[in-house]
Design a protein around this motif. Structure first.
Motif, PDB file in Angstrom:
ATOM      1  N   VAL A  16      63.845  40.113 -56.483  1.00  0.00           N
ATOM      2  CA  VAL A  16      64.394  40.436 -55.234  1.00  0.00           C
ATOM      3  C   VAL A  16      64.920  39.753 -54.687  1.00  0.00           C
ATOM      4  O   VAL A  16      66.272  40.031 -54.673  1.00  0.00           O
ATOM      5  CB  VAL A  16      63.381  41.541 -54.791  1.00  0.00           C
ATOM      6  N   PRO A  17      63.816  39.231 -53.892  1.00  0.00           N
ATOM      7  CA  PRO A  17      65.044  37.536 -52.494  1.00  0.00           C
ATOM      8  C   PRO A  17      65.651  37.309 -52.916  1.00  0.00           C
ATOM      9  O   PRO A  17      66.838  36.583 -52.904  1.00  0.00           O
ATOM     10  CB  PRO A  17      63.865  37.119 -51.954  1.00  0.00           C
ATOM     11  N   VAL A  18      65.549  36.458 -53.663  1.00  0.00           N
ATOM     12  CA  VAL A  18      66.237  35.634 -54.651  1.00  0.00           C
ATOM     13  C   VAL A  18      68.637  36.321 -54.871  1.00  0.00           C
ATOM     14  O   VAL A  18      68.626  35.638 -55.579  1.00  0.00           O
ATOM     15  CB  VAL A  18      66.004  35.120 -56.261  1.00  0.00           C
ATOM     16  N   LEU A  19      68.003  37.264 -55.298  1.00  0.00           N
ATOM     17  CA  LEU A  19      69.259  37.948 -55.643  1.00  0.00           C
ATOM     18  C   LEU A  19      69.636  38.431 -54.891  1.00  0.00           C
ATOM     19  O   LEU A  19      70.833  38.473 -55.132  1.00  0.00           O
ATOM     20  CB  LEU A  19      69.412  39.571 -56.930  1.00  0.00           C
ATOM     21  N   MET A  20      68.951  39.100 -53.595  1.00  0.00           N
ATOM     22  CA  MET A  20      69.526  39.689 -52.448  1.00  0.00           C
ATOM     23  C   MET A  20      70.728  38.194 -51.919  1.00  0.00           C
ATOM     24  O   MET A  20      71.189  39.090 -51.400  1.00  0.00           O
ATOM     25  CB  MET A  20      68.568  40.354 -51.747  1.00  0.00           C
ATOM     26  N   GLU A  21      69.578  37.361 -51.639  1.00  0.00           N
ATOM     27  CA  GLU A  21      69.898  36.589 -50.826  1.00  0.00           C
ATOM     28  C   GLU A  21      71.903  35.013 -51.090  1.00  0.00           C
ATOM     29  O   GLU A  21      72.725  35.261 -51.114  1.00  0.00           O
ATOM     30  CB  GLU A  21      69.423  34.874 -51.081  1.00  0.00           C
ATOM     31  N   ALA A  22      71.843  35.663 -53.013  1.00  0.00           N
ATOM     32  CA  ALA A  22      72.710  35.500 -53.684  1.00  0.00           C
ATOM     33  C   ALA A  22      73.757  36.316 -53.766  1.00  0.00           C
ATOM     34  O   ALA A  22      74.526  36.758 -53.992  1.00  0.00           O
ATOM     35  CB  ALA A  22      72.443  35.509 -55.544  1.00  0.00           C
ATOM     36  N   GLY A  23      73.028  37.409 -52.675  1.00  0.00           N
ATOM     37  CA  GLY A  23      74.952  38.842 -52.595  1.00  0.00           C
ATOM     38  C   GLY A  23      74.788  39.718 -53.901  1.00  0.00           C
ATOM     39  O   GLY A  23      75.702  40.343 -54.036  1.00  0.00           O
ATOM     40  N   MET A  24      73.182  39.973 -54.875  1.00  0.00           N
ATOM     41  CA  MET A  24      73.912  40.434 -56.159  1.00  0.00           C
ATOM     42  C   MET A  24      72.760  41.562 -55.153  1.00  0.00           C
ATOM     43  O   MET A  24      71.507  42.099 -55.676  1.00  0.00           O
ATOM     44  CB  MET A  24      73.065  40.292 -56.890  1.00  0.00           C
ATOM     45  N   HIS A  25      73.456  43.005 -54.930  1.00  0.00           N
ATOM     46  CA  HIS A  25      73.124  44.069 -54.531  1.00  0.00           C
ATOM     47  C   HIS A  25      72.545  45.166 -55.429  1.00  0.00           C
ATOM     48  O   HIS A  25      72.368  45.786 -54.346  1.00  0.00           O
ATOM     49  CB  HIS A  25      73.370  44.423 -53.066  1.00  0.00           C
ATOM     50  N   CYS A  26      72.447  44.995 -56.164  1.00  0.00           N
ATOM     51  CA  CYS A  26      73.168  45.904 -57.692  1.00  0.00           C
ATOM     52  C   CYS A  26      71.012  46.020 -57.484  1.00  0.00           C
ATOM     53  O   CYS A  26      71.249  46.744 -58.686  1.00  0.00           O
ATOM     54  CB  CYS A  26      74.087  45.092 -58.548  1.00  0.00           C
ATOM     55  N   ILE A  27      70.000  45.687 -57.031  1.00  0.00           N
ATOM     56  CA  ILE A  27      68.818  45.811 -57.989  1.00  0.00           C
ATOM     57  C   ILE A  27      68.744  47.846 -58.598  1.00  0.00           C
ATOM     58  O   ILE A  27      68.036  48.214 -59.476  1.00  0.00           O
ATOM     59  CB  ILE A  27      67.835  45.399 -56.669  1.00  0.00           C
ATOM     60  N   GLY A  28      69.441  48.730 -57.188  1.00  0.00           N
ATOM     61  CA  GLY A  28      68.951  49.855 -57.547  1.00  0.00           C
ATOM     62  C   GLY A  28      69.951  50.376 -58.165  1.00  0.00           C
ATOM     63  O   GLY A  28      69.839  51.375 -58.632  1.00  0.00           O
ATOM     64  N   CYS A  29      71.478  49.557 -58.335  1.00  0.00           N
ATOM     65  CA  CYS A  29      72.556  50.381 -59.294  1.00  0.00           C
ATOM     66  C   CYS A  29      72.251  50.553 -60.987  1.00  0.00           C
ATOM     67  O   CYS A  29      71.704  49.869 -61.233  1.00  0.00           O
ATOM     68  CB  CYS A  29      73.671  49.038 -59.154  1.00  0.00           C
ATOM     69  N   PRO A  30      72.839  51.653 -61.111  1.00  0.00           N
ATOM     70  CA  PRO A  30      72.891  52.082 -62.906  1.00  0.00           C
ATOM     71  C   PRO A  30      73.246  50.862 -63.704  1.00  0.00           C
ATOM     72  O   PRO A  30      72.772  50.102 -64.834  1.00  0.00           O
ATOM     73  CB  PRO A  30      73.977  53.282 -62.989  1.00  0.00           C
ATOM     74  N   SER A  31      73.618  49.541 -63.189  1.00  0.00           N
ATOM     75  CA  SER A  31      74.313  48.477 -63.729  1.00  0.00           C
ATOM     76  C   SER A  31      73.705  47.900 -64.133  1.00  0.00           C
ATOM     77  O   SER A  31      73.477  47.066 -65.111  1.00  0.00           O
ATOM     78  CB  SER A  31      75.604  47.861 -63.393  1.00  0.00           C
ATOM     79  N   ALA A  32      72.567  47.860 -63.326  1.00  0.00           N
ATOM     80  CA  ALA A  32      71.005  46.639 -62.829  1.00  0.00           C
ATOM     81  C   ALA A  32      71.191  47.411 -64.690  1.00  0.00           C
ATOM     82  O   ALA A  32      69.800  46.048 -65.735  1.00  0.00           O
ATOM     83  CB  ALA A  32      70.689  46.392 -62.017  1.00  0.00           C
ATOM     84  N   GLN A  33      70.429  48.449 -65.566  1.00  0.00           N
ATOM     85  CA  GLN A  33      69.759  48.826 -66.363  1.00  0.00           C
ATOM     86  C   GLN A  33      70.221  48.172 -67.391  1.00  0.00           C
ATOM     87  O   GLN A  33      70.006  48.258 -68.945  1.00  0.00           O
ATOM     88  CB  GLN A  33      69.707  49.876 -66.669  1.00  0.00           C
ATOM     89  N   GLY A  34      71.845  47.552 -67.282  1.00  0.00           N
ATOM     90  CA  GLY A  34      73.136  47.337 -68.687  1.00  0.00           C
ATOM     91  C   GLY A  34      73.417  46.231 -68.808  1.00  0.00           C
ATOM     92  O   GLY A  34      74.017  45.744 -69.386  1.00  0.00           O
ATOM     93  N   GLU A  35      73.484  45.311 -67.723  1.00  0.00           N
ATOM     94  CA  GLU A  35      74.260  44.849 -67.219  1.00  0.00           C
ATOM     95  C   GLU A  35      72.704  42.925 -67.437  1.00  0.00           C
ATOM     96  O   GLU A  35      71.952  43.290 -66.794  1.00  0.00           O
ATOM     97  CB  GLU A  35      74.973  44.109 -65.643  1.00  0.00           C
ATOM     98  N   THR A  36      73.791  42.044 -68.094  1.00  0.00           N
ATOM     99  CA  THR A  36      72.901  41.071 -68.698  1.00  0.00           C
ATOM    100  C   THR A  36      72.732  39.712 -66.426  1.00  0.00           C
ATOM    101  O   THR A  36      73.696  40.159 -66.422  1.00  0.00           O
ATOM    102  CB  THR A  36      73.056  40.255 -69.661  1.00  0.00           C
ATOM    103  N   ILE A  37      71.448  38.588 -67.038  1.00  0.00           N
ATOM    104  CA  ILE A  37      71.928  37.959 -65.749  1.00  0.00           C
ATOM    105  C   ILE A  37      73.110  37.186 -66.307  1.00  0.00           C
ATOM    106  O   ILE A  37      73.507  36.925 -64.384  1.00  0.00           O
ATOM    107  CB  ILE A  37      70.661  36.800 -65.919  1.00  0.00           C
ATOM    108  N   GLU A  38      73.316  37.305 -67.359  1.00  0.00           N
ATOM    109  CA  GLU A  38      74.719  36.052 -67.058  1.00  0.00           C
ATOM    110  C   GLU A  38      75.933  37.173 -66.774  1.00  0.00           C
ATOM    111  O   GLU A  38      76.861  36.674 -66.374  1.00  0.00           O
ATOM    112  CB  GLU A  38      74.975  35.528 -68.429  1.00  0.00           C
ATOM    113  N   GLU A  39      75.755  37.856 -67.223  1.00  0.00           N
ATOM    114  CA  GLU A  39      77.431  38.853 -67.168  1.00  0.00           C
ATOM    115  C   GLU A  39      76.629  39.038 -65.548  1.00  0.00           C
ATOM    116  O   GLU A  39      78.336  39.004 -64.481  1.00  0.00           O
ATOM    117  CB  GLU A  39      76.538  40.358 -67.536  1.00  0.00           C
TER     118      GLU A  39
END
Length: 62
Positions: free
Chosen positions: A21-44
């Motif tokens: 989580v901290p790595v994603l947040m630091e990268a500006g990827m605040h989609c942790i709780g977002c519905p797209s997090a369930q269908g979007e790959t790390i690459e996407e």
């Protein structure tokens, strides 16, 4: 702990290793709780946010 791959969804990656989580947040990827997090790959997500997926994975798996 299992390595996170670019083909995993953000949701799968978070289940596999909640400590990313901290790595994603630091990268500006605040989609942790977002519905797209369930269908979007790390690459996407990296593509959408303008990150090199290999650099992101290196940070996630460090």
């Amino acid at each position: 702990m299992a390595a996170i791959t670019k083909d995993m969804t953000i949701g799968e990656a978070l289940v596999a290793n909640p400590n990313i989580v901290p790595v994603l947040m630091e990268a500006g990827m605040h989609c942790i709780g977002c519905p797209s997090a369930q269908g979007e790959t790390i690459e996407e997500a990296a593509l959408v946010h303008g990150f090199d997926v290999e650099e992101l994975l290196a940070k996630i798996n460090a």
